[in-house]
Design an enzyme around this catalytic site. Structure first.
Site, short mmCIF file in Angstrom:
data_model
loop_
_atom_site.label_atom_id
_atom_site.label_comp_id
_atom_site.label_asym_id
_atom_site.label_seq_id
_atom_site.Cartn_x
_atom_site.Cartn_y
_atom_site.Cartn_z
N TRP A 109 -17.61 21.59 41.65
CA TRP A 109 -18.10 22.33 40.48
C TRP A 109 -17.10 22.24 39.31
CZ3 TRP A 109 -21.67 26.85 41.60
CH2 TRP A 109 -22.04 27.54 40.45
N HIS A 222 -26.51 20.18 31.34
CA HIS A 222 -25.87 18.99 31.90
C HIS A 222 -25.49 19.23 33.37
CE1 HIS A 222 -23.79 15.19 31.83
NE2 HIS A 222 -22.72 15.77 32.32
N ARG A 227 -26.62 18.73 39.24
CA ARG A 227 -26.46 19.50 40.48
C ARG A 227 -27.77 20.07 41.01
NH1 ARG A 227 -21.84 17.08 41.82
NH2 ARG A 227 -20.23 17.38 40.23
#
Lengths: 306, 306, 306, 306
Positions: A109, A222, A227
């Site tokens: 992340w 984005h 993800r």
């Protein structure tokens, strides 16, 4: 940390309303502060936000009043901005999350650099004894074809063995972490504890951490495009999917445009466009005559099956 | 743009309040949307904000409830964070401004990259006939000692000549800009107008533009530390000073810490620290014995006169 | 600045070679420091660079030696990275340009924030008397259909009038700028000069400035994808096209992948993909039955004419 | 990975020199590609660089030729830029490192967002069986006064116990990681291996990872000012100190200025400046009369002992 205490703090925070003349989104207000569960011990909470769909319009027009002229017109502008990658107006909305997540997920992340982060410090504080153990249905074997993918799900003795190893190693490592720290009620006063900044190195990568993570809507999209994608690792995708649902409550028009023009969109190379043009003209194109390599052809025909 | 229309739009925006459970700052709510005048035609307006002093504390503690434990304790933590440059919790607050400013000021301002910007597009729209002319008291001569500084103020015939040149050139250039565009009620239907994206090149750098500018508190403080400083050019400093007053209403504790530890602070080189230590020990240090070069010695003695 | 002096400095810089064990690109070395002319007085020069095609491969593999295994394999990896937007390895190459450009172009350019910039300071120094005047073939009328586009080219008396206005206004404004500064050989010693930081506001937006601009390959490609595109304003597009040719000399494999998967690529929305699938299945889709709005349908059929 | 193979690859890379007309730094060329050992299994290698001291000067002057006028003058300019935080010219130099480091150090390091990173992927590849075990002299107890600091060093039975726990847990977790993966020569063909992206969660935080990390000189100095500082955790400080030595070889003038004006500098709050002025005037100031709180007074007198 006592769960009851947390629930009380969240309830307290939700109880104190105030008047504001800022843009306000009732559907998101209804979600604020609440913990949406993710994985076995994780969660996502919205802590604060700034802006709404009309703030995107207002910034794009650099106007004095609220963005809204007519809803229809605003939606058209937002969709135009999304389609043509005029991204700056989307930066005018911000959202702040509180997230609890396994460290190996946090490491993926954090590669998104255009965000603000405050992580719980294991140098300063003691981490809780909580770690991620996959649910049986997510215990996937290594893919035989894709070096960074998953294959079929393990089961039976294979699954049991893996679960046992993951659990016992995480538990043992945490117990030794606590033993080295030698703090709290069970501390042995005849021994000194190891520095927290050192002891933490004994924890496994599925240990949970937590952070405040704030980003603007452009960068959030984005993040979600990478993800919430089917190629993302399951353990981060479930966070992204939860955040996508929250984003839908927050900026429904922008989020619909994002689904149409980004998440569900397909980018074709110059060569692929030429192939499609030939196919539309009635030609039967094969990989050999396409000019695409094998991998590209596979990707192409997955989208446009013949 | 009709001023009355703008005032009505601002009044409308201020009239529509809503309930929120987000952190809310009454002193800033009272300022929202209103135009604070800067220079002869410019302004600063706050359009939106996110967070308050307690949001800084909450992020620093990665806690569940509102930041505030006791006000005293929170202020101590904020001052500690500021003093030791733990900057990430200050990134958790955001503010969005609408600013009208001369283009040559906009060119300085935009060098601060960590912000989001939507500027009024002279490629797409037509700029208003408004340009900056310095007030007589700000018409400074070139400094004789500092190549990027100002000296004494011009007056009499010198000032009159400069003001006349600035005004007549800006007016003529704008008139020709409008003539080349050939749009609107006065357009000559027998001629074609020059493309807007080309015609704009005829405008002078004191023409006003406007933009939405959003940044977080950490980057705002960085901007203010450079632009509210006495070495900043007057024409950008007045914007920064207006924004500093707004920031004081928004996050009074963080802003006080900023004044003490950043804006009013002094950074001493290793050599200057050594000189001070010798002076405190009773030694009479001169530039020659200080190890500082002339420029450094001047800066040093300006702060610590002997 | 004397042109001869510049040429001598450039020749001197090119004359002093050294040995290095860093990745080196002969085709780019041959271009280093030389001014590639753009517009009437502008240029692009490469000052320095870091990395080459194999540096992208090396970073993607986090390997010890030079990237190259087999050229064929490396190219395949670079194309895969570009196709799947694995952008970080492209950040491992950097390039530094020296650019001379009109101020109104600089204002578009600077909106790309992820770059390092040092601009010639008109606060500190005096700008040269150089400004951009479009060549007759670029003197376009405003587009009747696209608010930020160009239509047909002006000619005859219309063109002559525009060129005369642009030239005379720029010349007069510069002359007054010099007069207000009152510096140099022609200075009147009985008058004081206006501060440089103020006098500059009298210049027109087509005045040339210059800067050092450094960015990495990923961000350069992003810049080129927007500015070498046919929708970009001509005056910035010619800079981008020059830089694209330079990039081709520098990293030929990455640049070819960029052309195929980015510059010449087409992104289709989820709805457009569905329309294409129906068309490939033999259905005659019209705008009405497509689910696309008029603007989208126009964009779609421009790419896939029926 | 075989150490011999690595050494051969490094030797090969060092053997292939080329001519360049870019700025070249012989002292850094001598270090290129070589592994400088850090901690028990880590290292720092310089892979590439761009610019030198004179590139800083050249950018600050936006000049045509090489920066250097006279060495003395250039050094003066660099020191002026550093002292007055004119940071953009320092962004014109870049350096790329290959670093091997424990995961818990990598997690601190990555918080510096203005850098480019390619990390070895444990989703795609298998990590080596290498983990960090502190040397006995670095096995510090938790500080009694500073919640994120270290106290005295553990020894005897206490140290032995900690070292044994760290080592045995890391070894066991790695063995189980390999067992779950079930790959390579020892793989049991009757079992399926767990996906790499899942198995990695069983590793401890002292496992080594590696990455390519590229940043510009301005951001490198910021990193070093925080991580080469005495308050930084030892395990990251040793990396920063190695990089500081490399930086000294690369840009000796800028690095000396950094030491004087940043690393060895002291920032005094407005209140501290006032206290110093009173002390220089002969007043005996105490904490009570200083207006500083206890913590600030301690920090102040550490620098200026009475």
């Amino acid at each position: 940390m006592a769960d009851d205490l947390q629930r009380q703090e969240i309830a307290d925070a939700r109880a104190s309303a105030a008047e504001t003349i800022r843009p306000t989104v009732p559907a998101l207000e209804a979600m604020l502060f609440q913990a949406f569960p993710v994985l076995d011990h994780g969660f996502v909470r919205v802590i604060d936000y700034m802006g709404d769909d009309s703030a995107i319009v207002q910034a794009a027009r650099v106007s004095y009043g609220r963005g809204t002229k007519r809803v229809q017109e605003d939606a058209g502008l937002i969709r135009y901005l999304m389609r043509h990658r005029h991204t700056t107006p989307f930066e005018m909305c911000d959202i702040k999350f509180h997230v609890k997540l396994p460290i190996f997920v946090a490491r993926q992340w954090i590669r998104h650099r255009t965000a603000s982060v405050n992580e719980y410090s294991a140098r300063y504080s003691i981490l809780d004894n909580e770690f991620y153990i996959p649910a049986p249905g997510n215990l996937a074997a290594q893919s035989a074809t894709n070096r960074q993918g998953r294959g079929e799900v393990l089961d039976g003795a294979e699954a049991a063995e893996v679960l046992d190893l993951l659990r016992s190693d995480a538990e043992r490592c945490y117990a030794h972490y606590a033993q080295m720290l030698n703090e709290g009620d069970d501390a042995d006063p005849t021994r000194r504890g190891l520095a927290r900044e050192l002891a933490r190195m004994n924890l496994t990568l599925n240990t949970y951490t937590q952070w405040y993570w704030k980003t603007n809507l452009h960068n959030l999209f984005h993040f979600l495009s990478l993800r919430a994608d089917s190629h993302a690792q399951y353990e981060i995708r479930v966070y992204a999917e939860t955040m996508l649902r929250i984003t839908e409550a927050w900026v429904p028009i922008a989020c619909a445009a994002f689904r149409d023009y980004r998440l569900g969109a397909v980018t074709l190379s110059a060569q692929m466009v030429a192939v499609l043009q030939r196919m539309l003209a009635g030609e039967a194109v094969t990989q050999e005559t396409s000019g695409l390599n094998r991998r590209e052809w596979t990707e192409f025909t997955a989208c446009f099956p013949r």
